[in-house]
Scaffold this active site. Structure first.
Site, short mmCIF file in Angstrom:
data_model
loop_
_atom_site.label_atom_id
_atom_site.label_comp_id
_atom_site.label_asym_id
_atom_site.label_seq_id
_atom_site.Cartn_x
_atom_site.Cartn_y
_atom_site.Cartn_z
N CYS A 99 0.85 -1.18 0.00
CA CYS A 99 0.00 0.00 0.00
C CYS A 99 0.89 1.24 0.00
O CYS A 99 1.90 1.30 0.67
CB CYS A 99 -0.95 0.09 1.18
SG CYS A 99 -2.09 -1.28 1.27
N ARG A 123 3.97 -0.36 -4.76
CA ARG A 123 3.65 -0.86 -3.43
C ARG A 123 2.34 -1.65 -3.41
O ARG A 123 1.96 -2.22 -2.38
CB ARG A 123 3.56 0.29 -2.43
CG ARG A 123 4.85 1.07 -2.32
CD ARG A 123 4.72 2.21 -1.35
NE ARG A 123 4.53 1.74 0.01
CZ ARG A 123 5.50 1.42 0.84
NH1 ARG A 123 6.75 1.55 0.45
NH2 ARG A 123 5.26 0.98 2.05
N TRP A 175 -2.53 -2.78 -1.70
CA TRP A 175 -2.16 -4.19 -1.83
C TRP A 175 -3.03 -4.90 -0.78
O TRP A 175 -2.84 -4.73 0.41
CB TRP A 175 -0.68 -4.38 -1.52
CG TRP A 175 -0.18 -5.76 -1.79
CD1 TRP A 175 0.20 -6.28 -3.00
CD2 TRP A 175 0.01 -6.81 -0.83
NE1 TRP A 175 0.61 -7.59 -2.85
CE2 TRP A 175 0.51 -7.95 -1.54
CE3 TRP A 175 -0.18 -6.92 0.54
CZ2 TRP A 175 0.82 -9.14 -0.91
CZ3 TRP A 175 0.12 -8.13 1.17
CH2 TRP A 175 0.61 -9.22 0.45
N ASN A 222 -1.80 2.32 5.61
CA ASN A 222 -0.90 1.27 5.16
C ASN A 222 -0.47 0.49 6.39
O ASN A 222 0.03 1.10 7.34
CB ASN A 222 0.32 1.90 4.47
CG ASN A 222 1.44 0.91 4.24
OD1 ASN A 222 1.19 -0.29 4.11
ND2 ASN A 222 2.65 1.40 4.19
N GLY A 223 -0.68 -0.81 6.38
CA GLY A 223 -0.29 -1.62 7.54
C GLY A 223 -1.41 -2.58 7.90
O GLY A 223 -2.29 -2.85 7.08
N GLU A 243 18.45 -16.72 -8.06
CA GLU A 243 17.94 -15.40 -8.41
C GLU A 243 17.34 -15.42 -9.82
O GLU A 243 16.31 -14.81 -10.08
CB GLU A 243 19.07 -14.36 -8.29
CG GLU A 243 18.77 -12.96 -8.76
CD GLU A 243 17.57 -12.29 -8.09
OE1 GLU A 243 16.99 -12.83 -7.15
OE2 GLU A 243 17.18 -11.20 -8.56
N LYS A 297 13.47 -14.40 -10.63
CA LYS A 297 13.11 -13.33 -11.58
C LYS A 297 12.13 -13.86 -12.61
O LYS A 297 11.14 -13.22 -12.92
CB LYS A 297 14.35 -12.81 -12.33
CG LYS A 297 15.27 -11.87 -11.63
CD LYS A 297 14.74 -10.50 -11.34
CE LYS A 297 14.03 -10.45 -10.02
NZ LYS A 297 14.80 -10.17 -8.84
N GLU A 334 8.61 -14.58 -11.10
CA GLU A 334 7.94 -13.35 -10.66
C GLU A 334 7.24 -12.61 -11.78
O GLU A 334 6.14 -12.10 -11.59
CB GLU A 334 9.00 -12.37 -10.13
CG GLU A 334 9.25 -12.41 -8.67
CD GLU A 334 10.19 -11.30 -8.27
OE1 GLU A 334 9.81 -10.54 -7.40
OE2 GLU A 334 11.30 -11.19 -8.84
N LYS A 369 6.19 -4.33 -3.90
CA LYS A 369 7.64 -4.23 -3.75
C LYS A 369 8.08 -4.21 -2.29
O LYS A 369 9.02 -4.86 -1.91
CB LYS A 369 8.14 -2.96 -4.45
CG LYS A 369 9.66 -2.94 -4.47
CD LYS A 369 10.19 -2.09 -5.56
CE LYS A 369 11.69 -2.18 -5.63
NZ LYS A 369 12.16 -3.50 -6.09
C1 F6R Z 1 12.14 -9.85 -5.93
C2 F6R Z 1 12.01 -8.84 -4.91
C3 F6R Z 1 11.64 -9.29 -3.54
C4 F6R Z 1 12.43 -8.48 -2.50
C5 F6R Z 1 12.02 -8.87 -1.08
C6 F6R Z 1 12.82 -8.10 -0.05
O1 F6R Z 1 12.50 -9.31 -7.17
O2 F6R Z 1 12.16 -7.67 -5.15
O3 F6R Z 1 11.88 -10.65 -3.38
O4 F6R Z 1 13.79 -8.71 -2.70
O5 F6R Z 1 10.66 -8.61 -0.89
O6 F6R Z 1 12.66 -6.72 -0.17
P1 F6R Z 1 13.69 -5.71 0.45
O7 F6R Z 1 14.98 -5.86 -0.27
O8 F6R Z 1 13.09 -4.35 0.25
O9 F6R Z 1 13.83 -6.08 1.90
#
Ligand code: F6R
Length: 606
Positions: free
Chosen positions: A2, A27, A74, A100-101, A479, A483, A486, A601
């Protein structure tokens, strides 16, 4: 998870709120909504689906006014529909809020409110707070918000306004909130990029803060109403960095920004003349004898590379955990433990809680973080910023390679300080690392892009993919698989190449593309033996090879070449074809690369 925005000032609030939300859509994009006040009343408009649905609606009938709040969702409580969209209002529409939360005790609060005659429209936890504020309201919005929040348990960044007050009241516990200070106008947002078009002067609102905005400026208090001072910081990210700048997608732009992002990560830290590494952290390199790395998703895979680098170069034992496991597994932590959080956003709640668990055990903490001023940078003892710039694409790319580069710097620095690497070895690796921005530019040359795109198009109808790697490139395989799944929704699995024969080999048939990282390394021959095992069972091998490797081409149906480099820095270079393969596959399948389904994200819920 969010995104929220707020504005008060002389300008058209709708435009500013929508512009802010467009930068926060990463978000969440289950719904979007705004509420705008014009002095007499507050009008709300909200729509399920992406922000474009809301903006199309506003085009026909805009909301006039010069203060307001907005939200991109979200979904957690209640399906994504118009009713569950924010802003939420009280029955009479006087009070509106965005949240948000998660309000953890919302059911219990809702029960009480229902008994007292309140009627609810949505299934959300957030609406409960609007009703609590209404109950507490006796002409002073700030006091009503304070009284309502005293009853609430959970995580929130909350922005509230009332039709009778040209005033916005916001509060934060756990979920991020930043305030922008303009010339005669004030802004609020979940994240910095939403405000960069308007101001660089920002205040990071902290846990337990309430902020009151009006035409005269702002006040910050604690939850009891005592004034609190917070520093106004000047943010050096420019507005353009948060725009697509001619690319089709943020993810694509961010892939191409990697040479610059890596230059920034290395800037001022590599000293070629002395062949040494200097870090801008005050960590005593001899103050710990074991390391715990804690992270989620892509950041976890960066941590996985970190484990290999730290153990190999600095000879420190490293444990690696996904944060959601670490925080509950009762890890053995002592005051000789260095706990490292890896996070692009610095807000991921599982990672933050993992760090809190480590702190309770007496550990010293270090964050490898991208977002300036984020929660982790404030709570942890030390922060090694990766300086990748704003990352908007939901699938992480430049933050990943920058995080791995930060681990390389840390491992080299520790090896140098603790004497596990010779001066010559440090100097050699400093020289190798210096070449990273150039190597990544080469990995992005037009001919290589063309080849990855051709491979993506050839296999885009595959139902499954397998990714294999060994040693420091085992995480590269993980990784790559993450990718791909996702953004293209193709099922992909990753395995340590040597482990494949212990089970996953059963999956291999003539339909399965198998991507194998087989660049120059001590283990290359062993990797090639694993490739033979795949070939023998009809698997379709796509090899990632170092430039000039003509010998191993024979084992592959397709080859993607990458610039030759030292094994220790190869995971950074080898990430590039993985990112491109996912990107072009999703593009071929017509997927929305920047808004993959079900994802957000910044994951600020458990
Ligand atoms: C994948 C991706 C997520 C983040 C994960 C952690 O492409 O972006 O898997 O890596 O949610 O997020 P951060 O790095 O913000 O703690």
């Amino acid at each position: 998870m969010c995104g929220i925005v707020g504005y008060i000032g002389p300008n058209n609030a709708q435009d500013i709120l929508i512009s802010g939300l467009s930068k926060l859509e990463y978000r969440g994009y289950d719904s979007a909504g705004i509420a705008v006040g014009d002095g007499a009343c507050i009008a709300t408009r909200k729509k399920a689906g992406k922000l474009a649905n809301l903006t199309a609606d506003l085009e026909h009938s805009p909301l006039p006014g010069t203060f307001g709040i907005g939200h991109t969702r979200w979904a957690t409580h209640g399906p994504p529909n118009d009713t569950n969209s924010h802003p939420h209002a009280t029955e009479n529409g006087d009070i509106v809020l965005v949240h948000n939360g998660i309000i953890e005790n919302y059911l219990e609060l809702k029960e009480g409110l229902l008994e007292r005659g309140h009627q609810f429209r949505s299934d959300t936890d957030s609406e409960v707070v609007a009703h609590l504020i209404e109950e507490a309201y006796a002409g002073n919005l700030e006091e009503a918000v304070r009284a309502a929040l005293a009853k609430v348990r959970g995580a929130y960044a909350l922005v509230v306004t009332h039709k009778d007050h040209r005033e916005i009241v916001a509060a934060r516990t756990v979920s991020p909130l930043v305030m922008g200070v303009g010339e005669g106008e004030m802004f609020l947002a979940s994240d910095v990029p939403a405000l960069l078009n308007y101001t660089r002067q920002m205040v990071f609102i902290q846990d337990g803060d309430m902020v009151i905005l009006n035409d005269d400026g702002y006040r910050i208090t604690d939850m009891q109403g005592h004034p609190v001072q917070r520093e106004v910081e000047t943010i050096d990210w420019d507005a353009e960095a948060a725009e697509k700048g001619g690319y089709d997608a943020y993810m694509q732009k961010e892939i191409f920004e990697q040479p610059q992002a890596l230059s920034n990560t290395l800037l001022g830290r590599l000293h070629d003349d002395q062949g040494s590494v200097e870090l801008d952290i005050e960590l005593d390199p001899n103050s710990f004898d074991r390391i715990h790395i804690v992270a989620c998703g892509t950041a976890y895979y960066a941590g996985m590379v970190g484990k290999y680098l730290l153990e190999q170069l600095a000879r420190v034992p490293v444990e690696l955990d996904v944060a959601s496991e670490y925080r509950y597994r009762e890890p053995v932590v002592t005051d000789r433990t260095l706990a490292i959080a890896v996070s692009q956003s610095g807000e991921t709640i599982d990672t933050l809680e993992g760090m809190r668990e480590a702190m309770r055990g007496g550990a010293q903490t270090l964050g490898i973080i991208n977002a300036k001023g984020s929660s982790m940078t404030r709570e942890l003892d030390h922060t090694l910023y990766v300086h990748a710039g704003p990352e908007i694409g939901v699938a992480s790319t430049k933050a990943y390679t920058s995080m791995v580069s930060a681990f390389l710097l840390l491992a080299l620095w520790l090896g140098q300080q603790r004497g596990t690497l010779s001066k010559e070895e440090v100097a050699r690796l400093v020289h190798e690392a210096r070449a990273l921005p150039r190597l990544i530019s080469e990995a992005l040359s037009d001919d290589r892009l063309g080849r990855v795109r051709a491979v993506a198009q050839k296999y885009h109808q595959a139902r499954d993919y397998l990714f294999l790697g060994r040693g420091v490139n085992n995480p590269t395989a993980y990784e790559g698989a993450l990718k791909l799944k996702e953004i293209s929704y193709i099922h992909a699995e990753a395995y340590a190449a040597g482990e494949m024969k212990h089970g996953p080999i059963a999956l291999i048939d003539e339909h399965l593309p198998v991507v194998v990282v087989a660049t120059e390394s001590r283990l290359l021959e062993k990797t090639i033996s694993n490739v033979q095992e795949v070939r023998a069972r009809g698997g379709r091998v796509i090899l990632i090879l170092s430039d000039g490797d003509t010998e191993n081409v024979q084992h592959a149906e397709d080859v993607l070449y990458v610039p030759r480099c030292d094994e220790m820095i190869s995971p950074i270079v080898n990430a590039v074809p993985m990112q491109l393969l996912a990107y072009y596959t999703a593009e071929t399948l017509g997927k929305d690369v920047d808004k993959p389904r079900n994802l957000a994200k910044s994951v600020t819920v458990e």
